[in-house]
Design a protein around this motif. Structure first.
Motif, PDB file in Angstrom:
ATOM      1  N   SER A 190       0.847  -1.191   0.000  1.00  0.00           N
ATOM      2  CA  SER A 190       0.000   0.000   0.000  1.00  0.00           C
ATOM      3  C   SER A 190       0.884   1.243   0.000  1.00  0.00           C
ATOM      4  O   SER A 190       1.746   1.398   0.871  1.00  0.00           O
ATOM      5  N   VAL A 191       0.684   2.120  -1.007  1.00  0.00           N
ATOM      6  CA  VAL A 191       1.476   3.346  -1.119  1.00  0.00           C
ATOM      7  C   VAL A 191       0.525   4.541  -1.216  1.00  0.00           C
ATOM      8  O   VAL A 191      -0.382   4.554  -2.055  1.00  0.00           O
ATOM      9  N   SER A 192       0.733   5.528  -0.361  1.00  0.00           N
ATOM     10  CA  SER A 192      -0.034   6.771  -0.407  1.00  0.00           C
ATOM     11  C   SER A 192       0.743   7.793  -1.227  1.00  0.00           C
ATOM     12  O   SER A 192       1.928   8.041  -0.958  1.00  0.00           O
ATOM     13  N   VAL A 193       0.069   8.362  -2.235  1.00  0.00           N
ATOM     14  CA  VAL A 193       0.710   9.335  -3.114  1.00  0.00           C
ATOM     15  C   VAL A 193       0.023  10.682  -2.949  1.00  0.00           C
ATOM     16  O   VAL A 193      -1.206  10.783  -3.077  1.00  0.00           O
ATOM     17  N   MET A 194       0.798  11.720  -2.651  1.00  0.00           N
ATOM     18  CA  MET A 194       0.274  13.077  -2.481  1.00  0.00           C
ATOM     19  C   MET A 194       0.738  13.938  -3.646  1.00  0.00           C
ATOM     20  O   MET A 194       1.932  13.993  -3.953  1.00  0.00           O
ATOM     21  N   LEU A 195      -0.214  14.606  -4.300  1.00  0.00           N
ATOM     22  CA  LEU A 195       0.052  15.394  -5.500  1.00  0.00           C
ATOM     23  C   LEU A 195      -0.550  16.775  -5.320  1.00  0.00           C
ATOM     24  O   LEU A 195      -1.714  16.899  -4.923  1.00  0.00           O
ATOM     25  N   SER A 196       0.216  17.817  -5.625  1.00  0.00           N
ATOM     26  CA  SER A 196      -0.366  19.160  -5.555  1.00  0.00           C
ATOM     27  C   SER A 196       0.409  20.091  -6.468  1.00  0.00           C
ATOM     28  O   SER A 196       1.583  19.876  -6.748  1.00  0.00           O
ATOM     29  N   TRP A 197      -0.280  21.138  -6.924  1.00  0.00           N
ATOM     30  CA  TRP A 197       0.419  22.211  -7.637  1.00  0.00           C
ATOM     31  C   TRP A 197      -0.097  23.565  -7.166  1.00  0.00           C
ATOM     32  O   TRP A 197      -0.202  24.496  -7.936  1.00  0.00           O
ATOM     33  N   ASN A 198      -0.363  23.636  -5.852  1.00  0.00           N
ATOM     34  CA  ASN A 198      -0.736  24.917  -5.265  1.00  0.00           C
ATOM     35  C   ASN A 198       0.182  25.297  -4.101  1.00  0.00           C
ATOM     36  O   ASN A 198      -0.206  26.050  -3.211  1.00  0.00           O
ATOM     37  N   LEU A 199       1.429  24.795  -4.114  1.00  0.00           N
ATOM     38  CA  LEU A 199       2.394  25.310  -3.155  1.00  0.00           C
ATOM     39  C   LEU A 199       2.595  26.804  -3.407  1.00  0.00           C
ATOM     40  O   LEU A 199       2.543  27.253  -4.557  1.00  0.00           O
ATOM     41  N   PRO A 200       2.851  27.586  -2.384  1.00  0.00           N
ATOM     42  CA  PRO A 200       3.116  29.018  -2.607  1.00  0.00           C
ATOM     43  C   PRO A 200       4.310  29.210  -3.532  1.00  0.00           C
ATOM     44  O   PRO A 200       5.269  28.432  -3.518  1.00  0.00           O
ATOM     45  N   ASN A 201       4.271  30.254  -4.325  1.00  0.00           N
ATOM     46  CA  ASN A 201       5.334  30.488  -5.304  1.00  0.00           C
ATOM     47  C   ASN A 201       6.735  30.637  -4.707  1.00  0.00           C
ATOM     48  O   ASN A 201       7.720  30.305  -5.381  1.00  0.00           O
ATOM     49  N   PRO A 202       6.890  31.124  -3.470  1.00  0.00           N
ATOM     50  CA  PRO A 202       8.252  31.143  -2.903  1.00  0.00           C
ATOM     51  C   PRO A 202       8.823  29.765  -2.578  1.00  0.00           C
ATOM     52  O   PRO A 202       9.927  29.674  -2.049  1.00  0.00           O
ATOM     53  N   SER A 203       8.090  28.683  -2.881  1.00  0.00           N
ATOM     54  CA  SER A 203       8.635  27.343  -2.697  1.00  0.00           C
ATOM     55  C   SER A 203      10.031  27.263  -3.286  1.00  0.00           C
ATOM     56  O   SER A 203      10.303  27.782  -4.369  1.00  0.00           O
ATOM     57  N   THR A 204      10.951  26.608  -2.583  1.00  0.00           N
ATOM     58  CA  THR A 204      12.351  26.609  -3.006  1.00  0.00           C
ATOM     59  C   THR A 204      12.629  25.719  -4.208  1.00  0.00           C
ATOM     60  O   THR A 204      13.727  25.757  -4.759  1.00  0.00           O
ATOM     61  N   ALA A 205      11.661  24.902  -4.621  1.00  0.00           N
ATOM     62  CA  ALA A 205      11.886  24.009  -5.757  1.00  0.00           C
ATOM     63  C   ALA A 205      10.703  24.075  -6.719  1.00  0.00           C
ATOM     64  O   ALA A 205       9.554  24.163  -6.286  1.00  0.00           O
ATOM     65  N   LEU A 206      10.994  24.015  -8.018  1.00  0.00           N
ATOM     66  CA  LEU A 206       9.923  23.954  -9.002  1.00  0.00           C
ATOM     67  C   LEU A 206       9.170  22.632  -8.898  1.00  0.00           C
ATOM     68  O   LEU A 206       7.956  22.575  -9.061  1.00  0.00           O
ATOM     69  N   THR A 207       9.915  21.554  -8.613  1.00  0.00           N
ATOM     70  CA  THR A 207       9.293  20.250  -8.388  1.00  0.00           C
ATOM     71  C   THR A 207       9.809  19.688  -7.073  1.00  0.00           C
ATOM     72  O   THR A 207      10.999  19.385  -6.942  1.00  0.00           O
ATOM     73  N   LYS A 208       8.921  19.567  -6.094  1.00  0.00           N
ATOM     74  CA  LYS A 208       9.245  19.008  -4.783  1.00  0.00           C
ATOM     75  C   LYS A 208       8.817  17.542  -4.807  1.00  0.00           C
ATOM     76  O   LYS A 208       7.646  17.247  -5.065  1.00  0.00           O
ATOM     77  N   GLN A 209       9.752  16.621  -4.583  1.00  0.00           N
ATOM     78  CA  GLN A 209       9.424  15.214  -4.765  1.00  0.00           C
ATOM     79  C   GLN A 209      10.210  14.336  -3.797  1.00  0.00           C
ATOM     80  O   GLN A 209      11.374  14.604  -3.511  1.00  0.00           O
ATOM     81  N   ALA A 210       9.536  13.292  -3.313  1.00  0.00           N
ATOM     82  CA  ALA A 210      10.173  12.398  -2.350  1.00  0.00           C
ATOM     83  C   ALA A 210       9.415  11.083  -2.297  1.00  0.00           C
ATOM     84  O   ALA A 210       8.227  11.008  -2.650  1.00  0.00           O
ATOM     85  N   MET A 211      10.098  10.029  -1.838  1.00  0.00           N
ATOM     86  CA  MET A 211       9.463   8.737  -1.561  1.00  0.00           C
ATOM     87  C   MET A 211      10.078   8.148  -0.303  1.00  0.00           C
ATOM     88  O   MET A 211      11.279   8.283  -0.070  1.00  0.00           O
ATOM     89  N   GLN A 212       9.236   7.479   0.469  1.00  0.00           N
ATOM     90  CA  GLN A 212       9.706   6.643   1.573  1.00  0.00           C
ATOM     91  C   GLN A 212       9.045   5.282   1.383  1.00  0.00           C
ATOM     92  O   GLN A 212       7.812   5.167   1.440  1.00  0.00           O
ATOM     93  N   LEU A 213       9.849   4.269   1.111  1.00  0.00           N
ATOM     94  CA  LEU A 213       9.334   2.940   0.802  1.00  0.00           C
ATOM     95  C   LEU A 213       9.826   1.960   1.863  1.00  0.00           C
ATOM     96  O   LEU A 213      11.042   1.848   2.114  1.00  0.00           O
ATOM     97  N   HIS A 214       8.874   1.253   2.480  1.00  0.00           N
ATOM     98  CA  HIS A 214       9.186   0.335   3.585  1.00  0.00           C
ATOM     99  C   HIS A 214       9.006  -1.100   3.113  1.00  0.00           C
ATOM    100  O   HIS A 214       7.943  -1.470   2.603  1.00  0.00           O
ATOM    101  N   PHE A 215      10.050  -1.924   3.327  1.00  0.00           N
ATOM    102  CA  PHE A 215      10.081  -3.304   2.864  1.00  0.00           C
ATOM    103  C   PHE A 215      10.121  -4.263   4.059  1.00  0.00           C
ATOM    104  O   PHE A 215      10.182  -3.836   5.208  1.00  0.00           O
ATOM    105  N   GLU A 216      10.116  -5.546   3.761  1.00  0.00           N
ATOM    106  CA  GLU A 216      10.190  -6.554   4.823  1.00  0.00           C
ATOM    107  C   GLU A 216      11.466  -6.407   5.650  1.00  0.00           C
ATOM    108  O   GLU A 216      11.455  -6.568   6.872  1.00  0.00           O
ATOM    109  N   TYR A 217      12.588  -6.065   4.977  1.00  0.00           N
ATOM    110  CA  TYR A 217      13.878  -6.053   5.663  1.00  0.00           C
ATOM    111  C   TYR A 217      14.625  -4.725   5.512  1.00  0.00           C
ATOM    112  O   TYR A 217      15.849  -4.693   5.607  1.00  0.00           O
ATOM    113  N   GLY A 218      13.900  -3.661   5.298  1.00  0.00           N
ATOM    114  CA  GLY A 218      14.600  -2.393   5.168  1.00  0.00           C
ATOM    115  C   GLY A 218      13.693  -1.285   4.678  1.00  0.00           C
ATOM    116  O   GLY A 218      12.482  -1.466   4.498  1.00  0.00           O
ATOM    117  N   GLU A 219      14.291  -0.136   4.451  1.00  0.00           N
ATOM    118  CA  GLU A 219      13.530   1.036   4.035  1.00  0.00           C
ATOM    119  C   GLU A 219      14.418   1.925   3.172  1.00  0.00           C
ATOM    120  O   GLU A 219      15.626   2.023   3.375  1.00  0.00           O
TER     121      GLU A 219
END
Length: 362
Positions: A237-266
């Motif tokens: 099960s993976v939750s994905v969050m998507l938006s394009w209404n961050l305030p314009n002073p956001s430090t990145a044009l594309t803010k992106q990240a993943m945290q994936l948890h496995f049986e024996y690691g992350e």
């Protein structure tokens, strides 16, 4: 032998990515850009003069019949891909199309049938496949060292200037939303990295800021997706969050990240802060130095490199790409998940993801 290429859709990415790459030293011996097409003929003529291209058109069919390209690049907004892709296939062209392939499965099926009938190839440009960050994660995941994926979180976001003006050279947001424009990047990426297909989704949409600015589109989408393999193995099960209404002073044009948890690691993957932050007069921003750089007389980085390799794979039989190119099967899955997310938002219930047709050309 030099092959003939025509491009439709004269926006930011055509200007900053496609045309410089096609006319760069890697592709110049193999491809000639012979025509540009835009609804605005004066713009097409101006670009032809600027880039040294022979013919300008405002009628796509006329361009196909007059310029007779071997290859067509489609860089129009998300909701305006299908007719161009189908027409190019029917005229015997291979096609490069920006993601998503199409914004409905009915349109995807039109493209699949046209590609099968014409015997031509369509590559959807999911360039994040070539990003060293995600590629290294894919290799580690598929080595099996962490065991099976259990759960995860992923987010990809833009500031307001992307959909509301100030970044792209033409308005497009009313014909798309964060689900189609941003989500399809990660929908393909999650399949590419994990080898798992989406099964079902429960999603919610949020809308306020952009409509108040006169842009008829969503602000944000959250999708809880269940993934699984072809066998009877465990589900992830993976939750994905998507938006394009961050305030314009956001430090990145594309803010992106993943945290994936496995049986024996992350794996904790930060696609925003690549160790390169720029401080200037009145500004601070996070820079992705691996995406696109001007080096001497050519563009480099994975954004340019992926486009170069996709083009060469269509021009040169047996050409081996460093990154697996997405086929129509991959493009279908990304659009199928996006359509399921849309239906879940609209209907307020869990929706099953529609599998590709069994006759799909890959």
């Amino acid at each position: 032998m030099t092959r003939r290429l025509a491009l439709v859709g004269l926006g930011t990415w055509a200007e900053q990515g496609h045309l410089p790459v096609y006319q760069g030293p890697t592709l110049r011996p193999h491809v000639e850009v012979v025509a540009l097409c835009s609804r605005d003929i004066s713009k097409a003529r101006q670009w032809c003069e600027r880039f040294g291209i022979g013919e300008a058109f405002d009628d796509f069919t006329d361009m196909l019949e007059t310029a007779r390209p071997d290859l067509v690049a489609v860089t129009t907004p998300d909701s305006a891909h299908t007719d161009y892709v189908v027409a190019a296939l029917e005229h015997g062209c291979d096609v490069l199309v920006e993601k998503p392939l199409a914004t409905s499965l009915a349109d995807c099926e039109r493209i699949l049938k046209a590609a099968e009938s014409a015997g031509r190839t369509v590559i959807t440009l999911f360039h994040k496949r070539a990003d060293p960050l995600w590629n290294e994660a894919r290799q580690r995941i598929q080595s099996g060292q962490y065991g099976a994926l259990q759960m995860g979180m992923a987010s990809i976001q833009n500031p307001l200037r992307v959909p509301a003006g100030g970044y792209f050279s033409s308005p497009f947001a009313a014909g798309s939303d964060p689900n189609w424009f941003l989500g399809t990047h990660f929908y393909d990426l999650l399949r590419y990295m994990t080898g798992l297909d989406p099964i079902k989704v429960n999603a919610s949409a949020y809308s306020k800021v952009l409509p108040e600015q006169g842009v008829d589109t969503l602000d944000a989408v959250k999708a809880d997706i269940v993934f699984g393999g072809s066998g009877e193995g465990p589900l992830a099960s993976v939750s994905v969050m998507l938006s394009w209404n961050l305030p314009n002073p956001s430090t990145a044009l594309t803010k992106q990240a993943m945290q994936l948890h496995f049986e024996y690691g992350e794996l904790d993957l930060d696609g925003t802060r690549r160790g390169f932050s720029e401080y200037g007069q009145g500004q601070f921003r996070d820079v992705n130095p691996y995406f696109m750089q001007q080096t001497g007389n050519r563009l480099t980085g994975y954004g340019a490199g992926f486009l170069e390799e996709a083009t060469l794979s269509l021009l040169m039989e047996g050409y081996e790409t460093s990154t697996p190119m997405p086929g129509l099967n991959d493009a279908w899955w990304a659009s199928a998940l996006a359509q399921a997310v849309k239906e879940s938002c609209d209907q307020g219930r869990e929706v099953w993801v529609q599998k590709p047709p069994t006759t799909l050309v890959t």
